[in-house]
Write an enzyme that holds these catalytic residues in place. Structure first.
Site, mmCIF file in Angstrom:
data_model
loop_
_atom_site.group_PDB
_atom_site.id
_atom_site.type_symbol
_atom_site.label_atom_id
_atom_site.label_comp_id
_atom_site.label_asym_id
_atom_site.label_seq_id
_atom_site.Cartn_x
_atom_site.Cartn_y
_atom_site.Cartn_z
ATOM 1 N N GLY A 165 -29.487 -9.106 -13.234
ATOM 2 C CA GLY A 165 -28.883 -7.954 -12.548
ATOM 3 C C GLY A 165 -29.184 -7.933 -11.057
ATOM 4 O O GLY A 165 -28.423 -7.349 -10.274
ATOM 5 N N ALA B 175 -32.172 -6.790 -14.855
ATOM 6 C CA ALA B 175 -32.206 -5.530 -15.590
ATOM 7 C C ALA B 175 -33.583 -5.454 -16.239
ATOM 8 O O ALA B 175 -34.247 -6.475 -16.434
ATOM 9 C CB ALA B 175 -31.117 -5.529 -16.653
ATOM 10 N N GLU C 295 -26.690 -10.188 -9.571
ATOM 11 C CA GLU C 295 -25.394 -9.484 -9.630
ATOM 12 C C GLU C 295 -25.315 -8.383 -8.573
ATOM 13 O O GLU C 295 -24.258 -8.168 -7.966
ATOM 14 C CB GLU C 295 -25.192 -8.919 -11.041
ATOM 15 C CG GLU C 295 -24.968 -10.036 -12.055
ATOM 16 C CD GLU C 295 -25.049 -9.566 -13.501
ATOM 17 O OE1 GLU C 295 -26.049 -8.901 -13.860
ATOM 18 O OE2 GLU C 295 -24.121 -9.852 -14.268
ATOM 19 N N GLU D 225 -29.902 -14.873 -18.050
ATOM 20 C CA GLU D 225 -29.700 -14.059 -19.256
ATOM 21 C C GLU D 225 -29.603 -14.885 -20.527
ATOM 22 O O GLU D 225 -29.985 -14.429 -21.606
ATOM 23 C CB GLU D 225 -28.426 -13.198 -19.114
ATOM 24 C CG GLU D 225 -28.533 -12.050 -18.134
ATOM 25 C CD GLU D 225 -28.157 -12.412 -16.710
ATOM 26 O OE1 GLU D 225 -28.122 -13.619 -16.375
ATOM 27 O OE2 GLU D 225 -27.898 -11.487 -15.926
HETATM 28 N N1 COA Z 1 -37.728 -6.536 -16.774
HETATM 29 C C1 COA Z 1 -38.896 -5.933 -17.058
HETATM 30 N N2 COA Z 1 -40.073 -6.348 -16.576
HETATM 31 C C2 COA Z 1 -40.073 -7.419 -15.765
HETATM 32 C C3 COA Z 1 -38.899 -8.100 -15.421
HETATM 33 C C4 COA Z 1 -37.680 -7.616 -15.957
HETATM 34 N N3 COA Z 1 -36.507 -8.183 -15.657
HETATM 35 N N4 COA Z 1 -39.217 -9.126 -14.618
HETATM 36 C C5 COA Z 1 -40.545 -9.080 -14.453
HETATM 37 N N5 COA Z 1 -41.072 -8.055 -15.153
HETATM 38 C C6 COA Z 1 -42.481 -7.646 -15.244
HETATM 39 C C7 COA Z 1 -43.283 -8.642 -16.071
HETATM 40 O O1 COA Z 1 -43.152 -8.353 -17.452
HETATM 41 C C8 COA Z 1 -44.676 -8.392 -15.552
HETATM 42 O O2 COA Z 1 -45.190 -7.218 -16.159
HETATM 43 P P1 COA Z 1 -46.747 -7.164 -16.633
HETATM 44 O O3 COA Z 1 -47.525 -7.270 -15.367
HETATM 45 O O4 COA Z 1 -46.844 -5.839 -17.305
HETATM 46 O O5 COA Z 1 -46.936 -8.340 -17.543
HETATM 47 C C9 COA Z 1 -44.453 -8.078 -14.092
HETATM 48 O O6 COA Z 1 -43.067 -7.694 -13.958
HETATM 49 C C10 COA Z 1 -44.699 -9.276 -13.183
HETATM 50 O O7 COA Z 1 -43.913 -10.364 -13.648
HETATM 51 P P2 COA Z 1 -44.511 -11.778 -14.098
HETATM 52 O O8 COA Z 1 -43.596 -12.373 -15.106
HETATM 53 O O9 COA Z 1 -45.935 -11.656 -14.485
HETATM 54 O O10 COA Z 1 -44.410 -12.589 -12.720
HETATM 55 P P3 COA Z 1 -44.297 -14.150 -12.550
HETATM 56 O O11 COA Z 1 -44.536 -14.423 -11.109
HETATM 57 O O12 COA Z 1 -45.156 -14.879 -13.520
HETATM 58 O O13 COA Z 1 -42.778 -14.513 -12.913
HETATM 59 C C11 COA Z 1 -40.383 -14.142 -12.906
HETATM 60 C C12 COA Z 1 -41.723 -13.983 -12.149
HETATM 61 C C13 COA Z 1 -39.316 -13.417 -12.092
HETATM 62 C C14 COA Z 1 -40.036 -15.648 -12.983
HETATM 63 C C15 COA Z 1 -40.508 -13.568 -14.324
HETATM 64 O O14 COA Z 1 -41.040 -12.251 -14.232
HETATM 65 C C16 COA Z 1 -39.196 -13.479 -15.069
HETATM 66 O O15 COA Z 1 -38.704 -14.470 -15.573
HETATM 67 N N6 COA Z 1 -38.626 -12.256 -15.179
HETATM 68 C C17 COA Z 1 -37.416 -11.998 -15.941
HETATM 69 C C18 COA Z 1 -36.188 -12.523 -15.219
HETATM 70 C C19 COA Z 1 -34.950 -12.294 -16.090
HETATM 71 O O16 COA Z 1 -34.801 -12.844 -17.161
HETATM 72 N N7 COA Z 1 -34.021 -11.467 -15.572
HETATM 73 C C20 COA Z 1 -32.798 -11.145 -16.262
HETATM 74 C C21 COA Z 1 -32.964 -9.911 -17.071
HETATM 75 S S1 COA Z 1 -31.510 -9.436 -17.919
#
Ligand code: COA
Length: 259
Positions: A111, A66, A114, A134
Protein backbone atom coordinates in the site's frame (compact mmCIF):
# COMPACT_ATOMS: atom_id res chain seq x y z
CA UNK A 1 -6.08 19.40 12.04
CA UNK A 2 -5.81 16.87 14.86
CA UNK A 3 -5.09 13.30 13.85
CA UNK A 4 -3.76 10.27 15.68
CA UNK A 5 -1.65 8.66 12.93
CA UNK A 6 -0.76 11.47 10.59
CA UNK A 7 0.75 14.92 11.05
CA UNK A 8 -0.08 17.88 8.86
CA UNK A 9 1.87 21.06 8.51
CA UNK A 10 1.27 24.09 6.33
CA UNK A 11 4.27 26.04 4.99
CA UNK A 12 3.69 28.95 2.58
CA UNK A 13 0.74 27.31 0.82
CA UNK A 14 2.29 23.83 0.79
CA UNK A 15 0.77 21.12 2.97
CA UNK A 16 3.08 18.42 4.31
CA UNK A 17 1.26 15.22 5.28
CA UNK A 18 3.40 12.82 7.32
CA UNK A 19 2.23 9.27 7.96
CA UNK A 20 3.23 8.78 11.55
CA UNK A 21 3.16 5.21 12.89
CA UNK A 22 6.88 4.68 13.14
CA UNK A 23 6.63 1.62 15.41
CA UNK A 24 4.77 -0.12 12.54
CA UNK A 25 6.98 1.38 9.80
CA UNK A 26 4.08 3.74 9.02
CA UNK A 27 1.85 0.86 7.88
CA UNK A 28 -1.56 2.05 6.78
CA UNK A 29 -4.21 0.73 9.13
CA UNK A 30 -7.81 1.62 8.34
CA UNK A 31 -7.81 4.50 10.85
CA UNK A 32 -4.76 6.06 9.14
CA UNK A 33 -6.41 5.68 5.72
CA UNK A 34 -9.52 7.47 7.05
CA UNK A 35 -7.35 10.28 8.42
CA UNK A 36 -5.50 10.54 5.11
CA UNK A 37 -8.87 10.81 3.39
CA UNK A 38 -9.79 13.79 5.61
CA UNK A 39 -6.43 15.49 5.04
CA UNK A 40 -6.80 15.16 1.25
CA UNK A 41 -10.38 16.50 1.47
CA UNK A 42 -8.95 19.52 3.33
CA UNK A 43 -6.36 19.98 0.57
CA UNK A 44 -9.14 20.00 -2.05
CA UNK A 45 -11.33 22.42 -0.08
CA UNK A 46 -8.75 24.95 1.10
CA UNK A 47 -8.07 27.57 -1.56
CA UNK A 48 -4.89 28.80 0.15
CA UNK A 49 -3.17 25.43 -0.25
CA UNK A 50 -1.48 25.13 -3.64
CA UNK A 51 0.13 21.69 -3.37
CA UNK A 52 1.20 18.93 -1.00
CA UNK A 53 3.96 16.53 -0.05
CA UNK A 54 3.18 13.12 1.43
CA UNK A 55 5.97 11.42 3.39
CA UNK A 56 6.58 8.97 6.24
CA UNK A 57 7.89 9.63 9.73
CA UNK A 58 11.52 8.70 10.42
CA UNK A 59 14.27 7.55 8.09
CA UNK A 60 13.35 3.90 7.65
CA UNK A 61 9.95 3.85 6.00
CA UNK A 62 7.71 5.89 3.76
CA UNK A 63 4.89 3.35 4.30
CA UNK A 64 5.62 -0.40 4.69
CA UNK A 65 2.22 -1.38 3.33
CA UNK A 66 -1.27 -1.91 4.57
CA UNK A 67 -1.30 -3.00 8.22
CA UNK A 68 -0.89 -6.78 7.93
CA UNK A 69 -2.45 -7.38 11.37
CA UNK A 70 -5.71 -5.89 10.04
CA UNK A 71 -5.45 -7.46 6.57
CA UNK A 72 -5.09 -10.88 8.24
CA UNK A 73 -8.61 -10.55 9.72
CA UNK A 74 -10.43 -9.69 6.49
CA UNK A 75 -13.02 -11.92 4.85
CA UNK A 76 -14.14 -11.97 1.20
CA UNK A 77 -16.87 -9.37 1.75
CA UNK A 78 -15.10 -6.75 3.82
CA UNK A 79 -11.88 -7.52 1.87
CA UNK A 80 -13.52 -6.21 -1.30
CA UNK A 81 -14.76 -3.15 0.60
CA UNK A 82 -11.26 -2.52 2.01
CA UNK A 83 -9.75 -2.59 -1.49
CA UNK A 84 -12.47 -0.30 -2.86
CA UNK A 85 -12.03 2.18 0.01
CA UNK A 86 -8.25 2.32 -0.48
CA UNK A 87 -8.68 2.69 -4.24
CA UNK A 88 -11.13 5.55 -3.75
CA UNK A 89 -8.78 7.51 -1.46
CA UNK A 90 -5.81 6.98 -3.78
CA UNK A 91 -7.91 8.03 -6.79
CA UNK A 92 -8.75 11.21 -4.90
CA UNK A 93 -4.99 11.85 -4.57
CA UNK A 94 -4.40 11.10 -8.26
CA UNK A 95 -7.27 13.34 -9.39
CA UNK A 96 -6.41 16.24 -7.09
CA UNK A 97 -6.09 19.44 -9.17
CA UNK A 98 -3.15 20.51 -6.96
CA UNK A 99 0.26 18.87 -7.33
CA UNK A 100 0.95 16.13 -4.77
CA UNK A 101 4.52 14.81 -4.45
CA UNK A 102 5.51 11.61 -2.64
CA UNK A 103 8.72 12.14 -0.65
CA UNK A 104 9.75 8.48 -0.46
CA UNK A 105 12.09 8.42 2.53
CA UNK A 106 12.38 4.63 3.05
CA UNK A 107 10.41 1.44 2.37
CA UNK A 108 7.44 2.04 0.04
CA UNK A 109 5.94 -1.44 -0.01
CA UNK A 110 2.49 -2.75 -0.89
CA UNK A 111 0.00 0.00 0.00
CA UNK A 112 2.98 2.35 0.47
CA UNK A 113 4.11 1.76 -3.11
CA UNK A 114 0.50 2.25 -4.21
CA UNK A 115 0.21 5.49 -2.23
CA UNK A 116 3.43 6.84 -3.79
CA UNK A 117 2.20 5.86 -7.27
CA UNK A 118 -1.11 7.68 -6.73
CA UNK A 119 0.89 10.88 -6.13
CA UNK A 120 1.74 12.88 -9.25
CA UNK A 121 5.52 12.85 -8.77
CA UNK A 122 7.85 10.65 -6.71
CA UNK A 123 11.12 11.87 -5.21
CA UNK A 124 13.12 9.10 -3.57
CA UNK A 125 15.87 9.12 -0.95
CA UNK A 126 18.90 7.01 -1.87
CA UNK A 127 18.18 4.51 0.95
CA UNK A 128 14.54 3.97 -0.11
CA UNK A 129 13.08 0.86 -1.72
CA UNK A 130 9.79 0.16 -3.41
CA UNK A 131 7.97 -3.09 -4.10
CA UNK A 132 4.63 -4.91 -4.21
CA UNK A 133 5.27 -7.94 -1.97
CA UNK A 134 1.58 -8.85 -1.43
CA UNK A 135 2.02 -12.18 -3.25
CA UNK A 136 4.12 -13.37 -0.29
CA UNK A 137 1.02 -12.96 1.89
CA UNK A 138 -1.26 -14.86 -0.47
CA UNK A 139 -2.99 -11.72 -1.75
CA UNK A 140 -2.41 -9.23 -4.57
CA UNK A 141 -2.04 -5.43 -4.58
CA UNK A 142 -5.49 -4.01 -3.83
CA UNK A 143 -5.11 -0.23 -3.73
CA UNK A 144 -4.50 0.26 -7.47
CA UNK A 145 -1.02 -1.28 -7.76
CA UNK A 146 -1.87 -3.71 -10.58
CA UNK A 147 -2.95 -0.70 -12.67
CA UNK A 148 -0.51 2.06 -11.79
CA UNK A 149 2.71 -0.01 -11.68
CA UNK A 150 2.41 -1.00 -15.40
CA UNK A 151 1.67 2.65 -16.25
CA UNK A 152 4.92 3.70 -14.56
CA UNK A 153 7.34 0.89 -15.40
CA UNK A 154 5.70 -1.02 -18.28
CA UNK A 155 3.81 -4.32 -18.33
CA UNK A 156 6.71 -6.81 -18.31
CA UNK A 157 8.59 -5.17 -15.44
CA UNK A 158 5.37 -4.64 -13.44
CA UNK A 159 4.42 -8.30 -13.79
CA UNK A 160 7.92 -9.37 -12.77
CA UNK A 161 7.88 -7.12 -9.69
CA UNK A 162 4.43 -8.20 -8.50
CA UNK A 163 5.09 -11.90 -9.15
CA UNK A 164 8.57 -12.01 -7.57
CA UNK A 165 7.88 -9.49 -4.74
CA UNK A 166 11.37 -8.06 -5.39
CA UNK A 167 12.29 -4.76 -3.72
CA UNK A 168 13.83 -2.12 -5.97
CA UNK A 169 16.39 0.46 -4.80
CA UNK A 170 16.37 4.13 -5.67
CA UNK A 171 18.83 4.16 -8.58
CA UNK A 172 16.98 1.39 -10.40
CA UNK A 173 13.62 2.97 -9.48
CA UNK A 174 14.68 6.13 -11.29
CA UNK A 175 16.03 4.23 -14.28
CA UNK A 176 12.74 2.38 -14.71
CA UNK A 177 10.65 5.56 -14.45
CA UNK A 178 9.11 4.90 -11.02
CA UNK A 179 10.92 7.83 -9.38
CA UNK A 180 11.42 11.28 -10.92
CA UNK A 181 14.47 12.07 -8.77
CA UNK A 182 16.81 10.40 -6.28
CA UNK A 183 18.35 12.50 -3.50
CA UNK A 184 20.16 12.03 -0.22
CA UNK A 185 17.89 11.76 2.84
CA UNK A 186 18.69 15.35 3.82
CA UNK A 187 17.97 16.71 0.32
CA UNK A 188 14.66 14.85 -0.05
CA UNK A 189 12.25 17.46 1.36
CA UNK A 190 14.16 20.45 -0.11
CA UNK A 191 13.92 18.81 -3.56
CA UNK A 192 10.14 18.34 -3.14
CA UNK A 193 9.73 21.98 -2.05
CA UNK A 194 11.89 23.11 -5.00
CA UNK A 195 9.56 21.33 -7.46
CA UNK A 196 6.44 22.69 -5.76
CA UNK A 197 7.83 26.24 -5.67
CA UNK A 198 8.27 26.08 -9.45
CA UNK A 199 4.60 25.19 -9.83
CA UNK A 200 2.63 27.04 -7.16
CA UNK A 201 2.87 30.39 -8.93
CA UNK A 202 1.67 28.96 -12.23
CA UNK A 203 -1.99 29.47 -13.18
CA UNK A 204 -3.86 27.06 -10.90
CA UNK A 205 -6.56 26.25 -13.44
CA UNK A 206 -3.95 25.16 -16.00
CA UNK A 207 -2.20 23.04 -13.34
CA UNK A 208 -5.44 21.21 -12.50
CA UNK A 209 -6.40 20.74 -16.13
CA UNK A 210 -2.98 19.35 -17.12
CA UNK A 211 -3.23 16.81 -14.27
CA UNK A 212 -6.76 15.90 -15.41
CA UNK A 213 -5.79 15.51 -19.09
CA UNK A 214 -2.75 13.36 -18.27
CA UNK A 215 -4.87 11.16 -15.98
CA UNK A 216 -7.35 10.80 -18.85
CA UNK A 217 -4.53 9.42 -21.02
CA UNK A 218 -4.46 6.45 -18.61
CA UNK A 219 -8.25 6.01 -18.31
CA UNK A 220 -9.94 3.37 -20.42
CA UNK A 221 -12.91 4.42 -22.52
CA UNK A 222 -12.27 8.15 -22.34
CA UNK A 223 -11.24 10.32 -25.28
CA UNK A 224 -8.18 12.14 -23.96
CA UNK A 225 -7.92 14.35 -27.05
CA UNK A 226 -11.49 15.54 -26.50
CA UNK A 227 -10.73 16.14 -22.80
CA UNK A 228 -7.67 18.14 -23.83
CA UNK A 229 -9.61 20.27 -26.35
CA UNK A 230 -12.30 21.00 -23.73
CA UNK A 231 -9.66 21.89 -21.13
CA UNK A 232 -7.82 24.13 -23.60
CA UNK A 233 -11.07 25.96 -24.37
CA UNK A 234 -11.79 26.35 -20.64
CA UNK A 235 -8.40 28.06 -20.18
CA UNK A 236 -9.23 30.65 -22.84
CA UNK A 237 -11.99 32.16 -20.72
CA UNK A 238 -9.78 32.66 -17.64
CA UNK A 239 -8.23 35.90 -16.47
CA UNK A 240 -4.92 34.05 -16.11
CA UNK A 241 -4.91 33.37 -19.87
CA UNK A 242 -5.39 37.10 -20.55
CA UNK A 243 -2.67 37.95 -18.02
CA UNK A 244 -0.21 35.32 -19.33
CA UNK A 245 -0.45 36.42 -22.95
CA UNK A 246 -0.51 40.15 -22.10
CA UNK A 247 2.56 39.80 -19.85
CA UNK A 248 4.44 38.09 -22.71
CA UNK A 249 3.56 40.90 -25.10
CA UNK A 250 4.47 43.56 -22.50
CA UNK A 251 7.75 41.73 -21.75
CA UNK A 252 7.09 41.34 -18.00
CA UNK A 253 6.49 38.49 -15.57
CA UNK A 254 2.83 37.44 -15.32
CA UNK A 255 0.94 37.63 -12.03
CA UNK A 256 -1.57 34.79 -11.98
CA UNK A 257 -4.61 34.83 -9.73
CA UNK A 258 -5.94 31.30 -10.19
CA UNK A 259 -9.08 32.37 -12.00
N1 COA B 1 1.92 -4.12 8.80
C1 COA B 1 2.01 -4.23 10.14
N2 COA B 1 3.17 -4.16 10.80
C2 COA B 1 4.29 -3.97 10.09
C3 COA B 1 4.27 -3.85 8.69
C4 COA B 1 3.02 -3.92 8.04
N3 COA B 1 2.91 -3.78 6.71
N4 COA B 1 5.54 -3.68 8.26
C5 COA B 1 6.31 -3.68 9.36
N5 COA B 1 5.56 -3.87 10.46
C6 COA B 1 6.01 -3.93 11.86
C7 COA B 1 6.76 -5.23 12.13
O1 COA B 1 5.85 -6.27 12.42
C8 COA B 1 7.59 -4.84 13.33
O2 COA B 1 6.78 -4.87 14.49
P1 COA B 1 7.38 -5.45 15.88
O3 COA B 1 8.47 -4.50 16.25
O4 COA B 1 6.20 -5.42 16.79
O5 COA B 1 7.88 -6.83 15.57
C9 COA B 1 7.93 -3.39 13.06
O6 COA B 1 6.96 -2.91 12.10
C10 COA B 1 9.32 -3.21 12.46
O7 COA B 1 9.43 -4.03 11.31
P2 COA B 1 10.53 -5.17 11.12
O8 COA B 1 9.97 -6.22 10.22
O9 COA B 1 11.05 -5.63 12.43
O10 COA B 1 11.68 -4.35 10.36
P3 COA B 1 12.78 -4.94 9.40
O11 COA B 1 13.77 -3.85 9.20
O12 COA B 1 13.31 -6.24 9.89
O13 COA B 1 12.03 -5.23 8.01
C11 COA B 1 10.46 -4.74 6.23
C12 COA B 1 11.43 -4.18 7.29
C13 COA B 1 9.74 -3.55 5.60
C14 COA B 1 11.28 -5.48 5.15
C15 COA B 1 9.47 -5.71 6.89
O14 COA B 1 8.89 -5.07 8.02
C16 COA B 1 8.34 -6.15 5.99
O15 COA B 1 8.52 -7.00 5.14
N6 COA B 1 7.13 -5.59 6.19
C17 COA B 1 5.93 -5.97 5.47
C18 COA B 1 5.95 -5.44 4.04
C19 COA B 1 4.71 -5.93 3.30
O16 COA B 1 4.51 -7.10 3.06
N7 COA B 1 3.86 -4.96 2.88
C20 COA B 1 2.65 -5.25 2.17
C21 COA B 1 1.51 -5.39 3.11
S1 COA B 1 -0.02 -5.71 2.31
Amino acid sequence: MNFKNIKTNLQNGIMVITISRQERLNALNFETLAELHKAIRFLYDNLEIMGAIITGEGEKAFVAGADITEIAKLNEINGRKAAETGQEIFQMIENCPKLIIAAVNGYALGGGCELAMACHIRVMADNAKFGQPEINLGIIPGYGGTQRLPWLVGKGKALELMLTADMIGATEAKEMGWANYVTTQSELMPKCFEILHKIINKPAISVGLIIDCVNTAFSKGQDGFQTEANAFAACISTGDFKEGTLAFIEKRNPIFKGK
